[in-house]
Design a protein around this motif. Structure first.
Motif, PDB file in Angstrom:
ATOM      1  N   LEU A  68       0.391  -4.387  16.781  1.00  0.00           N
ATOM      2  CA  LEU A  68       0.926  -5.131  15.632  1.00  0.00           C
ATOM      3  C   LEU A  68       1.069  -4.247  14.387  1.00  0.00           C
ATOM      4  N   PRO A  69       0.082  -3.415  14.049  1.00  0.00           N
ATOM      5  CA  PRO A  69       0.293  -2.498  12.925  1.00  0.00           C
ATOM      6  C   PRO A  69       1.438  -1.522  13.161  1.00  0.00           C
ATOM      7  N   LEU A  70       1.604  -1.083  14.398  1.00  0.00           N
ATOM      8  CA  LEU A  70       2.705  -0.178  14.715  1.00  0.00           C
ATOM      9  C   LEU A  70       4.047  -0.862  14.467  1.00  0.00           C
ATOM     10  N   LEU A  71       4.189  -2.099  14.963  1.00  0.00           N
ATOM     11  CA  LEU A  71       5.427  -2.854  14.739  1.00  0.00           C
ATOM     12  C   LEU A  71       5.677  -3.070  13.246  1.00  0.00           C
ATOM     13  N   SER A  72       4.631  -3.414  12.525  1.00  0.00           N
ATOM     14  CA  SER A  72       4.759  -3.665  11.090  1.00  0.00           C
ATOM     15  C   SER A  72       5.218  -2.410  10.352  1.00  0.00           C
ATOM     16  N   THR A  73       4.677  -1.268  10.756  1.00  0.00           N
ATOM     17  CA  THR A  73       5.063  -0.005  10.124  1.00  0.00           C
ATOM     18  C   THR A  73       6.516   0.332  10.432  1.00  0.00           C
ATOM     19  N   LYS A  74       6.920   0.112  11.683  1.00  0.00           N
ATOM     20  CA  LYS A  74       8.314   0.377  12.064  1.00  0.00           C
ATOM     21  C   LYS A  74       9.274  -0.477  11.240  1.00  0.00           C
ATOM     22  N   PHE A  75       8.899  -1.726  10.979  1.00  0.00           N
ATOM     23  CA  PHE A  75       9.777  -2.636  10.253  1.00  0.00           C
ATOM     24  C   PHE A  75       9.883  -2.278   8.769  1.00  0.00           C
TER      25      PHE A  75
ATOM     26  N   LEU B 220       0.810  -1.219   0.000  1.00  0.00           N
ATOM     27  CA  LEU B 220       0.000   0.000   0.000  1.00  0.00           C
ATOM     28  C   LEU B 220       0.845   1.271   0.000  1.00  0.00           C
ATOM     29  N   ALA B 221       2.046   1.192   0.545  1.00  0.00           N
ATOM     30  CA  ALA B 221       2.957   2.346   0.602  1.00  0.00           C
ATOM     31  C   ALA B 221       2.275   3.596   1.157  1.00  0.00           C
ATOM     32  N   PRO B 222       1.843   3.548   2.405  1.00  0.00           N
ATOM     33  CA  PRO B 222       1.095   4.691   2.958  1.00  0.00           C
ATOM     34  C   PRO B 222       1.991   5.879   3.275  1.00  0.00           C
ATOM     35  N   ASP B 223       1.388   7.060   3.257  1.00  0.00           N
ATOM     36  CA  ASP B 223       2.038   8.258   3.781  1.00  0.00           C
ATOM     37  C   ASP B 223       1.741   8.417   5.269  1.00  0.00           C
ATOM     38  N   VAL B 224       0.572   7.906   5.676  1.00  0.00           N
ATOM     39  CA  VAL B 224       0.116   8.015   7.066  1.00  0.00           C
ATOM     40  C   VAL B 224      -0.469   6.678   7.488  1.00  0.00           C
ATOM     41  N   VAL B 225      -0.121   6.222   8.698  1.00  0.00           N
ATOM     42  CA  VAL B 225      -0.776   5.077   9.321  1.00  0.00           C
ATOM     43  C   VAL B 225      -1.510   5.613  10.544  1.00  0.00           C
ATOM     44  N   TYR B 226      -2.827   5.430  10.550  1.00  0.00           N
ATOM     45  CA  TYR B 226      -3.697   6.018  11.575  1.00  0.00           C
ATOM     46  C   TYR B 226      -4.285   4.906  12.424  1.00  0.00           C
ATOM     47  N   LEU B 227      -3.848   4.832  13.688  1.00  0.00           N
ATOM     48  CA  LEU B 227      -4.286   3.800  14.628  1.00  0.00           C
ATOM     49  C   LEU B 227      -5.384   4.364  15.516  1.00  0.00           C
ATOM     50  N   ASN B 228      -6.372   3.531  15.859  1.00  0.00           N
ATOM     51  CA  ASN B 228      -7.542   4.028  16.584  1.00  0.00           C
ATOM     52  C   ASN B 228      -7.743   3.356  17.925  1.00  0.00           C
ATOM     53  N   SER B 229      -6.655   3.016  18.563  1.00  0.00           N
ATOM     54  CA  SER B 229      -6.681   2.484  19.931  1.00  0.00           C
ATOM     55  C   SER B 229      -5.254   2.429  20.431  1.00  0.00           C
TER      56      SER B 229
END
Length: 380
Positions: free
Chosen positions: A109-116, A91-100
């Motif tokens: 898990l999405p945060l870790l995935s984005t960091k990697f 997807l190559a996002p510019d922004v990852v928006y977490l809602n909790s």
């Protein structure tokens, strides 16, 4: 200069067509609707509603295009680090928006995935949705304190989205050096122009409780109030039974209520009928332990239903606008005095409250359109 829209990937435990998780779904939907012309949205969520095991009749684990976003409804097999990493890479996002903050599957898990991904130009934005309010943290407090203490360092450079100054204050108590962006929730309502259908009869009061049946929402507080101070009222309860043990405690209190109080549990309400339900009642009694916004409060007002709330919401100026009242959730004497006053009202007296509630909601709707920060997702 490129005209490419910035790509925002949203992770949320629940999304449309679900509705049982309450306000966060509607807030997210309104945000996407309002900013769809400025940003490209992809939403990653579960393939079922809150508290349900039956999945939606939607093919899981693949992108479904709506008019506003591409949505991935994930089954259990795909809610993991490896799938998130591969999907985010594509997807190559510019922004990852977490809602909790506390959701393991849809925040950590999405945060870790984005960091990697090791891409420094991705903005990671987290909206805790009221999870840091004292009332919310008091529920399962030991578990949450452990989680906070272990992961606080990992989130220390996070950018947080607060929906108001109250929530910003709660976030700073745990992340005092965090970057904060404040943007109010957007609100759309088809009920602003609807005619109030409830006819107020003096000597009676039709009360509605409409929210999830859970400790945080404090239905027990409403029932304790009516147990200690019997009044000639009716109370209709709507909302999903999130906590069965809590509901059993509620039922015990219901059995002890005076015969002068008529009470019914009427199940969940589809979002498209919420305004219609509110318009059939005289007051929304909601002694919640904590709301960062309280979407349902604004829906009640928009339908012309005055609200009587605890002080644990951001709605502080209701009384000065003639649209409702706020009391400490344990101040039963003051709450009862107000309810007694409302019991005596006739339709002529009540009509002004109805008009004020609708005017207040309409004013907020106009303001929120201007205040919803289009810079929320800017990563520079």
């Amino acid at each position: 200069m490129s005209d490419r829209k910035k790509h925002v990937v949203i992770f949320a435990d629940y999304y449309l067509p679900g509705y049982k998780a309450g306000g966060p779904i509607r807030s997210l939907s309104a945000l996407v609707t309002s900013l769809q012309d400025q940003y490209q949205f992809t939403i990653i969520t579960r393939n079922h509603d809150f508290g349900e095991l039956t999945p939606y009749q939607i093919i899981p684990n693949t992108g479904h295009r709506s008019s506003e976003a591409t949505i991935y409804y994930l089954d259990k097999t795909k809610r993991n680090f490896f799938f998130y990493y591969q999907l985010l890479k594509k997807l190559a996002p510019d922004v990852v928006y977490l809602n909790s903050f506390f959701s393991f599957r849809f925040s950590l898990l999405p945060l870790l995935s984005t960091k990697f991904l090791n891409r420094k130009n991705i903005l990671i934005l987290l909206a805790p949705r009221g999870e840091f309010s004292p009332g919310a943290l008091a529920i399962k407090s030991i578990k949450k304190k452990i989680y906070l203490s272990i992961l606080k360092w990992f989130y220390r450079q996070m950018t947080f989205h607060a929906t108001g100054e109250d929530e910003a204050h709660y976030i700073r108590q745990y992340f005092n050096k965090a970057s904060l962006r404040i943007a109010t929730n957007q609100f759309y309502s088809a009920y602003l122009e609807k005619i109030k259908t409830s006819i107020k009869q003096p000597g009676n009061l039709k009360i509605i409780y409409l929210s999830r049946i859970t400790k945080k929402k404090n239905l027990i507080g409403v029932l304790r109030l009516l147990t200690q101070y019997p009044l000639p009222v009716s109370l209709d309860i709507y909302g999903p039974l999130e906590d069965e043990a809590y509901w059993k405690n509620c039922q015990k209190l219901i059995q002890n209520l005076s015969d002068s109080i008529k009470i019914n549990y009427l199940g969940s309400v589809d979002p498209q009928f919420v305004g219609e339900k509110f318009s059939q009642y005289d007051v929304f009694l909601f002694l919640t332990h904590g709301e960062n916004f309280g979407h349902v409060i604004l829906e009640a007002l928009a339908a012309g239903c005055p609200v009587l709330l605890s002080q644990a919401t951001p709605w502080k100026n209701l009384e000065q606008n003639g649209a409702g009242w706020c009391y400490h959730e344990e101040d039963f004497a003051a709450i009862t005095a107000k309810l007694k006053e409302l019991v005596a009202y006739d339709q002529a007296q009540y009509q002004q409250l109805i008009n004020n509630a609708k005017a207040y909601a309409k004013q907020y709707t106009c303001l929120s359109s201007n205040l919803l920060n289009e810079n929320l997702f800017k990563n520079s």
